[in-house]
Design an enzyme around this catalytic site. Structure first.
Site, PDB file in Angstrom:
ATOM      1  N   ASP A   1      68.312  65.239   7.954  1.00 16.33           N
ATOM      2  CA  ASP A   1      69.161  64.153   8.457  1.00 16.33           C
ATOM      3  C   ASP A   1      70.163  64.644   9.490  1.00 16.33           C
ATOM      4  O   ASP A   1      70.574  63.888  10.381  1.00 16.33           O
ATOM      5  CB  ASP A   1      69.912  63.514   7.290  1.00 16.33           C
TER       6      ASP A   1
ATOM      7  N   LYS B   1      64.682  62.471  -0.243  1.00 16.42           N
ATOM      8  CA  LYS B   1      66.098  62.094  -0.240  1.00 16.42           C
ATOM      9  C   LYS B   1      66.418  61.347   1.048  1.00 16.42           C
ATOM     10  O   LYS B   1      66.389  61.906   2.141  1.00 16.42           O
ATOM     11  CB  LYS B   1      66.993  63.322  -0.367  1.00 16.42           C
TER      12      LYS B   1
ATOM     13  N   TYR C   1      69.464  74.642   8.233  1.00 13.68           N
ATOM     14  CA  TYR C   1      70.757  73.993   8.436  1.00 13.68           C
ATOM     15  C   TYR C   1      71.845  74.992   8.834  1.00 13.68           C
ATOM     16  O   TYR C   1      72.600  74.789   9.782  1.00 13.68           O
ATOM     17  CB  TYR C   1      71.176  73.240   7.171  1.00 13.68           C
TER      18      TYR C   1
END
Length: 520
Positions: A296, A368, A261
């Protein structure tokens, strides 16, 4: 309802992920960073900051780097210097006054410094162990969340003293996990702010004192409600290892910690990120912290259908890196998201296929599931319906952690009333359809099953390409999230050092045997 994956294909995917990840682990093992070294000092007891807010750990590590380099680690120079300067805080003050000249000791002096550093580091690791036992005892005493998925809700006003009553209210409304979003830009700060903070933009600063205050507040409401409420923050950015250490010391339960990320979305140097990430995850493993990964985010910059396989590849890489660092399946909150354009025909079936693929690949991980944001338009009725479908997909596919979506998500800052409605939505769907999966069967030739196998096949093809060219090259050419991040560029590169033969990190020496045992 179950997706039957070809076990040979799943094994092939994992083997390719391991082959792609092993050179990165070797790279991380061969390097250290300023933040890794600051984390060592923090675990050894060095906390606090100068009157201007610059942490003592930064002063000491920067001075060691300037005088003798970081390739030996800070432990040998620092504990050698402590023979004349008493304790770490006295040494830090002397460093600021320019009264310390560090050296890399040799012979008997090196052995004495190494031994003293290991004793100090052992004290920090013991405090993390004690906080983990404390969590386990509290769950035994108070009780745990009665069901899965855990309801995950975000609270962050910028003011920790405003966050506390909001977090407690969220728990009373049904949240099982409270996440305190960090202030915008903190991931790019190369220091951890000190103390309780009352100003932040779109979030609250991650500090040790803020962690302590929020954990105490959630312990109070946990006893009131008769169930342990978990606390989440972010171990990412330029201070990833330090924040991981502080989270372990203050008994946080989850940390957002993704292997790529920071590289992709904050332009942090890849070598810096992978080195920091491995050490941070070793601490998470020891502390019993569940990590949340960030797949995500790829789907906010790339198309959620065309790029679905990149999410699967990232999940497999995150799993490998996590397990190599000592994390267990129950600690792997691997990420994915409900971001397909709802106007696309069969969009829900596609979402279901991607979620079922993740569940089938990682049956023991508390996945998640992230709510829709990209296609929220301001139509609050349509947004509320979309969140309901998201909750239904989570219920049908056995998600472990369900982040609550709000109908004004990504349009305006949601009102507290939006949060209340969002929680009602999730409770209704989970109560009404939470066991619906027991009544449904998936035909092997169904649209959902075929789509899931297609995505897995595309993921294997991509992993084969990454294996041929290397993960760093794949990141550099924009494979993930359409972001091009070369290995020789990015923020924080100047804080990376290649380890010398006599490199000493007493925390790593204590954690590595535990890591090897868990990985085996």
């Amino acid at each position: 309802m179950k997706l039957d994956l070809d076990p040979d294909l799943a094994a092939r995917a994992r083997a390719l992920a391991r082959a792609a990840g092993e050179p990165i682990v070797d790279l991380a093992r061969a390097h250290t960073t300023t933040s890794v070294e600051r984390a060592v000092l923090r675990l050894a007891g060095l906390n606090g900051a100068d009157p201007d807010g610059r942490p003592w750990a930064n002063h000491v590590v920067d001075t060691v780097r300037d005088q003798v380099g970081l390739e030996h680690g800070v432990a040998l120079p620092v504990w050698d210097a402590l023979r004349e300067h008493g304790d770490l805080h006295a040494l830090a003050g002397a460093v600021v006054r320019g009264e310390v000249r560090f050296r890399v000791p040799t012979g008997t002096a090196a052995r004495e410094a190494r031994s003293a550093a290991r004793v100090a580091a052992a004290g920090g690791v013991a405090r993390i162990d004690a906080r983990r036992r404390e969590r386990e005892a509290l769950i035994e005493e108070i009780g745990d969340a009665p069901r899965r998925p855990w309801i995950y809700l975000i609270v962050a006003t910028g003011d920790i003293y405003e966050d506390i009553p909001q977090a407690q209210a969220a728990a009373r409304e049904g949240a099982d996990v409270v996440a305190v979003i960090r202030s915008t830009g903190q991931s790019l700060l190369d220091h951890v702010p000190e103390g309780a903070t009352r100003e932040g933009y779109a979030g609250t600063y991650a500090t040790q004192e803020n962690f302590r205050l929020m954990r105490a507040a959630l312990d109070d409401v946990s006893r009131e409600l008769g169930r342990y409420v978990r606390l989440t923050n972010y171990a990412s950015g330029l201070c990833m290892p330090e924040i991981a250490a502080l989270a372990g010391l203050e008994r946080l339960d989850m940390m957002l910690n993704d292997s790529m990320y920071g590289i992709l979305f904050r332009d942090i140097n890849p070598i810096r990120t992978f080195t920091d990430q491995r050490f941070a995850r070793q601490i998470h493993a020891r502390a019993g912290i569940i990590i949340n990964t960030g797949e995500d985010n790829y789907l906010t910059t790339a198309d959620a259908v065309e790029a679905a396989h990149t999410v699967t590849v990232s999940q497999l890489l995150n799993e490998y890196f996590a397990k190599e660092a000592g994390l267990e399946d129950w600690q792997l909150g691997l990420g994915h998201a409900f971001e397909i354009n709802p106007a696309l025909p069969d969009s829900f079936r596609l979402e279901l296929a991607h979620a079922m693929l993740a569940r089938a690949l990682f049956p023991d991980a508390p996945l998640k599931w992230m709510p829709p944001t990209k296609h929220m338009t301001g139509d609050i009725f349509g947004g509320y319906l979309l969140d309901g479908f998201f909750n239904l997909a989570g219920a049908l596919t056995g998600q472990g952690i369900l982040l609550i979506g709000m109908m004004t998500e990504a349009v305006v800052t949601p009102f507290l009333s939006d949060r209340d409605l969002a929680l009602r939505n999730a409770r209704y769907v989970l109560d009404a359809a939470g066991r619906l999966h027991e009544d449904l069967q998936l035909a092997p030739d169904s649209f959902v099953a075929q789509r899931a196998h297609t995505v897995l096949g595309e993921a294997i093809d991509l992993l084969e390409r990454i294996g041929a060219e290397g993960l760093l090259a794949a990141i550099g050419d924009g494979t993930f999230g359409l972001m091009r991040r070369p290995a020789d560029r990015g923020k924080g590169l100047d804080g990376v050092a290649e380890k010398a033969e006599d490199y000493c990190n007493p925390v790593a020496e204590l954690l590595e045997p535990d890591v090897r045992e868990r990985a085996a």
